[in-house]
Design a protein around this motif. Structure first.
Motif, PDB file in Angstrom:
ATOM      1  N   GLN A  25       0.857  -1.279   0.000  1.00 50.89           N
ATOM      2  CA  GLN A  25       0.135   0.050  -0.026  1.00 50.89           C
ATOM      3  C   GLN A  25       0.906   1.338  -0.063  1.00 50.89           C
ATOM      4  O   GLN A  25       0.569   2.151  -0.649  1.00 50.89           O
ATOM      5  CB  GLN A  25      -1.069  -0.202   1.058  1.00 50.89           C
ATOM      6  CG  GLN A  25      -1.964  -1.089   1.123  1.00 50.89           C
ATOM      7  CD  GLN A  25      -2.930  -1.500   2.288  1.00 50.89           C
ATOM      8  OE1 GLN A  25      -2.532  -0.471   3.461  1.00 50.89           O
ATOM      9  NE2 GLN A  25      -3.870  -1.953   2.375  1.00 50.89           N
ATOM     10  N   LEU A  26       1.927   1.271   0.738  1.00 54.28           N
ATOM     11  CA  LEU A  26       2.854   2.343   0.581  1.00 54.28           C
ATOM     12  C   LEU A  26       3.637   2.763  -0.506  1.00 54.28           C
ATOM     13  O   LEU A  26       3.717   3.494  -1.055  1.00 54.28           O
ATOM     14  CB  LEU A  26       3.994   2.048   1.844  1.00 54.28           C
ATOM     15  CG  LEU A  26       5.163   3.119   1.976  1.00 54.28           C
ATOM     16  CD1 LEU A  26       4.229   4.431   2.425  1.00 54.28           C
ATOM     17  CD2 LEU A  26       6.095   2.819   2.960  1.00 54.28           C
ATOM     18  N   ALA A  27       3.908   1.554  -1.339  1.00 57.54           N
ATOM     19  CA  ALA A  27       4.383   1.811  -2.605  1.00 57.54           C
ATOM     20  C   ALA A  27       3.425   2.285  -3.544  1.00 57.54           C
ATOM     21  O   ALA A  27       3.717   3.202  -4.452  1.00 57.54           O
ATOM     22  CB  ALA A  27       4.987   0.205  -3.108  1.00 57.54           C
ATOM     23  N   LEU A  28       2.215   2.015  -3.533  1.00 59.92           N
ATOM     24  CA  LEU A  28       1.095   2.322  -4.360  1.00 59.92           C
ATOM     25  C   LEU A  28       0.943   3.764  -4.002  1.00 59.92           C
ATOM     26  O   LEU A  28       0.818   4.704  -5.103  1.00 59.92           O
ATOM     27  CB  LEU A  28      -0.199   1.565  -4.063  1.00 59.92           C
ATOM     28  CG  LEU A  28      -0.169   0.319  -4.588  1.00 59.92           C
ATOM     29  CD1 LEU A  28      -1.576  -0.577  -4.330  1.00 59.92           C
ATOM     30  CD2 LEU A  28      -0.032   0.112  -6.329  1.00 59.92           C
ATOM     31  N   ALA A  29       0.887   4.196  -2.863  1.00 60.66           N
ATOM     32  CA  ALA A  29       0.653   5.555  -2.518  1.00 60.66           C
ATOM     33  C   ALA A  29       1.765   6.453  -2.846  1.00 60.66           C
ATOM     34  O   ALA A  29       1.667   7.373  -3.355  1.00 60.66           O
ATOM     35  CB  ALA A  29       0.450   5.703  -0.737  1.00 60.66           C
TER      36      ALA A  29
END
Length: 427
Positions: free
Chosen positions: A365-369
């Protein structure tokens, strides 16, 4: 002189406590309310006119004079008249709380737990220096010396009694090391036993997952703790007798078995004696050689029977020993510890897997954000060939914002450029 000469006659309403009626016929008591109390005396000449017999807890109206009792240095009220002023405050509070908690079902029989039939360890919540604890331990030592006892010390009277009793009850439930709990205190006045009518303690007893036996006061003393407990004992000693009742039953059963064994032995000896008498008579009628032969044959038969009986007894004993060993193995603490260790290992593995899954999901999720944030970042726009031009702190979006000679700062994807306006065209 100030107290006796200036105060005059006063009227006070309060609750009687610590009433003493010695053989002299005088009455000595305290008159109290929620904030204070006052020593009082009513001498025989005045109390003869009182139409009722006062007792502790009565709410009364007293008219009298304030005086000083010089030997003790206390001021007191010498009552001249006494009249009832309704039920005592504590009794009123007791009845009101009893009705309210009873309406909630805390005293219902269906919510009470049954006592264990064969307790191994007993917990006692009481004063470590009180007579109630001594009475319980004496009874248990006499009737059931094999029982283990764990004491949870607590005050049983005064302002600190209620929180300490609740704390001891919660500690016993948290440790879960006993089969049953005894809440014990000796006799006393209504004020002395009042902590056992506290709503907080009543609810703590109702919430206990360990069975609770209430043994508070004497047989005539009934507190709300008695009503909510799983079993009420009239005295602390009676509580110990109730819990050790099964031990008495076992002792009686052992005595019955012993009597039956003795009766069987007597019957066997009597039958053997009769058989010996018959054999003696036959010995006299038959030839000794024949008798010896018959006896030898009977001896062989008896020896065979004895061997079979011994073998049967030995087999049965071995079976009982094997069954006992199997039961012991099943109840051995190592079995429970091993199963709990396996369960703990399983829970730790599940926790580790869940943490790893949660971390992987959070990283994704952090990478997508970060990817979405980078897509709308001004730096990404600059990287595609665009630039930002400023005059001072003002971002230039229209030529009308500039004039010839102005110094501009242009920010590129990498680095900045300083320039000067030569001319301005608003086309």
């Amino acid at each position: 002189m100030l107290l006796e000469g200036e105060m005059g006659t006063v009227a006070l309403s309060g609750e009687i406590s610590n009433l003493a009626t010695p053989g002299s016929g005088h009455w000595y008591f305290s008159l109290k309310d929620q904030q204070s109390q006052l020593r009082c005396a009513m001498f025989r000449g005045n109390n003869r006119s009182v139409a009722f017999r006062p007792k502790n807890g009565d709410q009364v109206l007293i008219v009298g004079k304030v005086t000083l009792y010089e030997p003790r240095g206390d001021y007191q009220l010498v009552a001249q008249t006494m009249a009832p002023a309704g039920e005592g405050l504590l009794k009123q509070q007791y009845e009101a709380l009893k009705q309210r908690l009873g309406a909630e079902g805390l005293f219902d029989a269906q919510r009470k737990q049954a006592l264990p039939s064969h307790p191994v360890r007993i917990g006692i919540i009481s004063s470590p220096t009180g007579a109630a604890l001594h009475d319980i331990l004496s009874v248990l030592a006499r009737r059931a010396p094999h029982l283990q006892v764990i004491i949870y010390p607590s005050q049983v009277q005064g302002d600190m009694a209620t929180p300490q009793l609740i704390s001891a009850l919660e500690l016993a439930n948290r440790r879960d090391e006993t089969d049953v709990l005894i809440l014990a205190r000796g006799g006393g006045s209504l004020e002395d036993l009042w902590c056992f009518n506290d709503e907080r303690l009543i609810r703590a007893i109702a919430a206990s997952h360990l069975p609770v036996v209430s043994a508070v006061g004497h047989e005539v003393d009934i507190t709300l703790s008695d009503l909510v407990a799983d079993l009420r004992a009239p005295t602390p000693s009676a509580a110990a007798e109730l819990i050790s009742r099964d031990t008495d039953t076992q002792q009686q059963q052992y005595q019955q078995w012993q009597q039956r064994l003795q009766q069987a032995q007597r019957r066997y000896l009597l039958q053997s004696s009769h058989r010996l008498t018959r054999l003696s008579a036959r010995l006299q009628l038959q030839h000794p050689r024949q008798q010896l032969q018959q006896q030898a044959q009977q001896l062989d038969q008896l020896q065979a029977r004895l061997q079979r009986a011994l073998h049967q007894r030995l087999t049965q004993a071995q079976q009982r020993l094997g069954n006992a060993r199997l039961r012991l193995q099943h109840q051995h603490p190592a079995q429970g510890l091993q199963s709990r260790q396996l369960a703990l290992n399983g829970l730790q593995l599940r926790l580790s897997n869940q943490l790893k899954t949660r971390l992987d999901r959070s990283a994704h999720q952090l990478a997508l954000a970060g990817s979405r944030l980078n897509a709308i970042s001004p730096l990404a726009t600059l990287a595609r060939g665009y630039s930002i031009t400023q005059h001072g702190a003002q971002v230039i979006t229209h030529a009308s914002q500039l004039k010839a000679g102005d110094t501009l700062r242009t920010r590129l994807a990498k680095g900045e450029v300083l320039s000067q306006v030569v001319s301005v065209s608003e086309v």
